[in-house]
Design an enzyme around this catalytic site. Sequence first.
Site, PDB file in Angstrom:
ATOM      1  N   PHE A 169     -52.228 -17.653  37.382  1.00  0.00           N
ATOM      2  CA  PHE A 169     -51.315 -17.172  38.429  1.00  0.00           C
ATOM      3  C   PHE A 169     -51.010 -18.237  39.476  1.00  0.00           C
ATOM      4  O   PHE A 169     -49.973 -18.203  40.126  1.00  0.00           O
ATOM      5  CB  PHE A 169     -51.922 -15.942  39.127  1.00  0.00           C
ATOM      6  CG  PHE A 169     -52.989 -16.303  40.129  1.00  0.00           C
ATOM      7  CD1 PHE A 169     -52.649 -16.634  41.435  1.00  0.00           C
ATOM      8  CD2 PHE A 169     -54.333 -16.365  39.761  1.00  0.00           C
ATOM      9  CE1 PHE A 169     -53.625 -17.011  42.356  1.00  0.00           C
ATOM     10  CE2 PHE A 169     -55.302 -16.739  40.662  1.00  0.00           C
ATOM     11  CZ  PHE A 169     -54.945 -17.067  41.964  1.00  0.00           C
ATOM     12  N   GLY A 233     -53.148 -12.893  24.492  1.00  0.00           N
ATOM     13  CA  GLY A 233     -53.950 -14.109  24.633  1.00  0.00           C
ATOM     14  C   GLY A 233     -54.908 -14.272  23.462  1.00  0.00           C
ATOM     15  O   GLY A 233     -55.066 -15.358  22.913  1.00  0.00           O
ATOM     16  N   SER A 250     -60.030 -19.782  33.816  1.00  0.00           N
ATOM     17  CA  SER A 250     -61.433 -19.944  34.195  1.00  0.00           C
ATOM     18  C   SER A 250     -62.252 -20.569  33.066  1.00  0.00           C
ATOM     19  O   SER A 250     -61.855 -20.542  31.897  1.00  0.00           O
ATOM     20  CB  SER A 250     -62.022 -18.571  34.518  1.00  0.00           C
ATOM     21  OG  SER A 250     -62.058 -17.798  33.332  1.00  0.00           O
ATOM     22  N   GLU A 271     -57.584 -26.647  30.550  1.00  0.00           N
ATOM     23  CA  GLU A 271     -57.547 -26.990  31.978  1.00  0.00           C
ATOM     24  C   GLU A 271     -58.309 -25.889  32.690  1.00  0.00           C
ATOM     25  O   GLU A 271     -57.733 -24.894  33.124  1.00  0.00           O
ATOM     26  CB  GLU A 271     -56.103 -27.034  32.492  1.00  0.00           C
ATOM     27  CG  GLU A 271     -55.222 -28.072  31.837  1.00  0.00           C
ATOM     28  CD  GLU A 271     -55.498 -29.500  32.304  1.00  0.00           C
ATOM     29  OE1 GLU A 271     -56.311 -29.689  33.224  1.00  0.00           O
ATOM     30  OE2 GLU A 271     -54.893 -30.415  31.719  1.00  0.00           O
ATOM     31  N   CYS A 305     -56.835 -25.215  41.255  1.00  0.00           N
ATOM     32  CA  CYS A 305     -58.041 -25.695  40.564  1.00  0.00           C
ATOM     33  C   CYS A 305     -58.467 -27.027  41.158  1.00  0.00           C
ATOM     34  O   CYS A 305     -59.597 -27.454  40.956  1.00  0.00           O
ATOM     35  CB  CYS A 305     -57.879 -25.722  39.063  1.00  0.00           C
ATOM     36  SG  CYS A 305     -56.381 -26.441  38.511  1.00  0.00           S
ATOM     37  N   GLU A 406     -67.361 -22.073  40.891  1.00  0.00           N
ATOM     38  CA  GLU A 406     -66.033 -22.129  41.512  1.00  0.00           C
ATOM     39  C   GLU A 406     -65.673 -20.722  41.985  1.00  0.00           C
ATOM     40  O   GLU A 406     -65.533 -19.807  41.175  1.00  0.00           O
ATOM     41  CB  GLU A 406     -65.001 -22.601  40.484  1.00  0.00           C
ATOM     42  CG  GLU A 406     -63.571 -22.648  41.026  1.00  0.00           C
ATOM     43  CD  GLU A 406     -62.527 -22.826  39.929  1.00  0.00           C
ATOM     44  OE1 GLU A 406     -62.611 -22.140  38.888  1.00  0.00           O
ATOM     45  OE2 GLU A 406     -61.617 -23.649  40.118  1.00  0.00           O
TER      46      GLU A 406
HETATM   47  C1  UN1 Z   1     -53.769 -26.133  39.283  1.00  0.00           C
HETATM   48  O1  UN1 Z   1     -54.321 -25.757  40.297  1.00  0.00           O
HETATM   49  O2  UN1 Z   1     -53.906 -25.469  38.202  1.00  0.00           O
HETATM   50  O3  UN1 Z   1     -52.756 -31.335  41.933  1.00  0.00           O
HETATM   51  C2  UN1 Z   1     -52.859 -27.308  39.182  1.00  0.00           C
HETATM   52  C3  UN1 Z   1     -52.403 -30.242  42.360  1.00  0.00           C
HETATM   53  C4  UN1 Z   1     -51.177 -29.619  41.729  1.00  0.00           C
HETATM   54  C5  UN1 Z   1     -51.515 -28.951  40.436  1.00  0.00           C
HETATM   55  C6  UN1 Z   1     -52.697 -28.038  40.479  1.00  0.00           C
HETATM   56  N1  UN1 Z   1     -50.186 -30.636  41.509  1.00  0.00           N
HETATM   57  O4  UN1 Z   1     -52.984 -29.639  43.238  1.00  0.00           O
END
Ligand code: UN1
Length: 520
Positions: A169, A233, A250, A271, A305, A406
């Site tokens: 999201f 998914g 996650s 990721e 993230c 996290e």
């Molecule tokens: C993410 O939080 O999944 O570097 C990507 C950054 C953004 C991308 C984050 N360009 O904070």
Amino acid sequence: MSKSTEFQLVKGRVFADLGLYERVSGLYDGQWLAGEGRRRIAVHSPINGERLAEVAVADEEDYSRLIERAWMSFAEWSLVPAPKRGEVVREIGDRLREYVDTLGLLVSLEVGKTPVEGKGEVQEMIDIADFAVGLSRQLYGKTIASERQHHRLFEQWHPHGVVGVITAFNFPCAVWSWNAFIAAVIGNVVVWKPSPNGALTAIAITNIVNEVLDEQGLPALFFVAVDGAGEIGRLMSSDRKLPLLSFTGSVRTGREVAARVGERIGRSILELGGNNAAIVTPDADMEIALRGVAFGALATAAQRCTTTRRLILHESLFDSLLPRLIEAYRSVRVGSPLEPGVLVGPLISGRAVESYSSAIGRAEASGGRVLVGNSVLALPGLEGGNYVAPTLIDGLAPDSEIVCEETFAPILYVLSYSDLEEAFAIHNCVPQGLSSSIFSNNLREVEAFLSVVGSDCGLANVNAGTAGAEIGGAFGGEKDTGGGRESGSDAWKAYARRQTVTVNYGDELPLAQGVTFDVN
Ligand code: UN1
């Protein structure tokens, strides 16, 4: 004007501009499928809890048909020369330019980003489109000197076919575009499962990009299937018809996805979570450090993230920099992102608010001390929203369980170090390895941080925050973050299969390694 009236006005304008309705289809397989008879999910705004729309979601049968159509598109698209595919992506980028403001506002309404951050995210899509256009003329393979006479040895890169993309999201469109535009110039077709919390953004984008394809008489390339309860998914993870699956989310779900994809010997780009730290040394420019840490820790309400979740502060700075940071945390405006001056918007859901509270509870139980924050906010006129006060906590052991996790909420753990070796040990002791930063003007400290004994992350920043990477570099992280790379540099290679080619243009058959094999 009341907050609710303002919200309705913005919503009306955004929906009209993007062709969205109260009841929309979450299924595009070359056309938008009618919602009748299909399950629907409601999308609520985290700003005030209001229902934005109901989205019809895909079932298993819809999914199978969609994959079949996607492969039909691939048969056509993969034969288009790559630079021509680049031109199409350029048109798409240009079309997105026309919608920067409204798409940015839709991101605000749906996931609660400030409009400037929402717009920044759409800008990130445009940037990657530009990058992909250039790439479409640079999908280079190597020519290798053959050890055999009259032989040519080279490599070439072909598309995988249909590529699956599952997004979270928090970046409801940029992360998809990192995958989708690069995959597309290589000749792939893309099937997207967005987060249900970002479904409307995904639907609006899918509309815009396929409109461009349609105008050019091209087949649909960007398919979307909004998921009801995780079944799409799961189907994607197990589906051999998706040779590559890119997953953002996650660590917990990523583990499941990786296992399913691994089971069928598919490829995945993962990721997953980060637990990013900023080290601030006594040699830092304190103004830059303060702003860099505040942006890294508070932007997007700490739901990136790449968010800074740990501040590794030299012990001598606890009396100088820390009070200033506490003050910044106290004074930062939390509220509806639609209000000017607000820097921290809502969390995505009530559940996110619960994890905020429970993380603080656990931190306190482990000896942590709340320096500022720790409160769930009820803001007037925004009763259904998910607002919390940004929180700083010190006194915890760097390897305590809660610090190693996290939590997707604005909680920053302040940890103390006395020498740089200790700072690196603290830095690297968590299971995740996405982003990192050091604030220092001392060359030796900086280079040590960048050396093999320094940061163990995929992204390392010097005098810049952990969040806010540009698209030109490869994005991704190590350890539990999953090892995937997306976006710039040569991350495109993951979306292509490498073929090593040997051509013998001579009138003999010499064998490699000098082997002889004479059959007569
Ligand atoms: C993410 O939080 O999944 O570097 C990507 C950054 C953004 C991308 C984050 N360009 O904070």
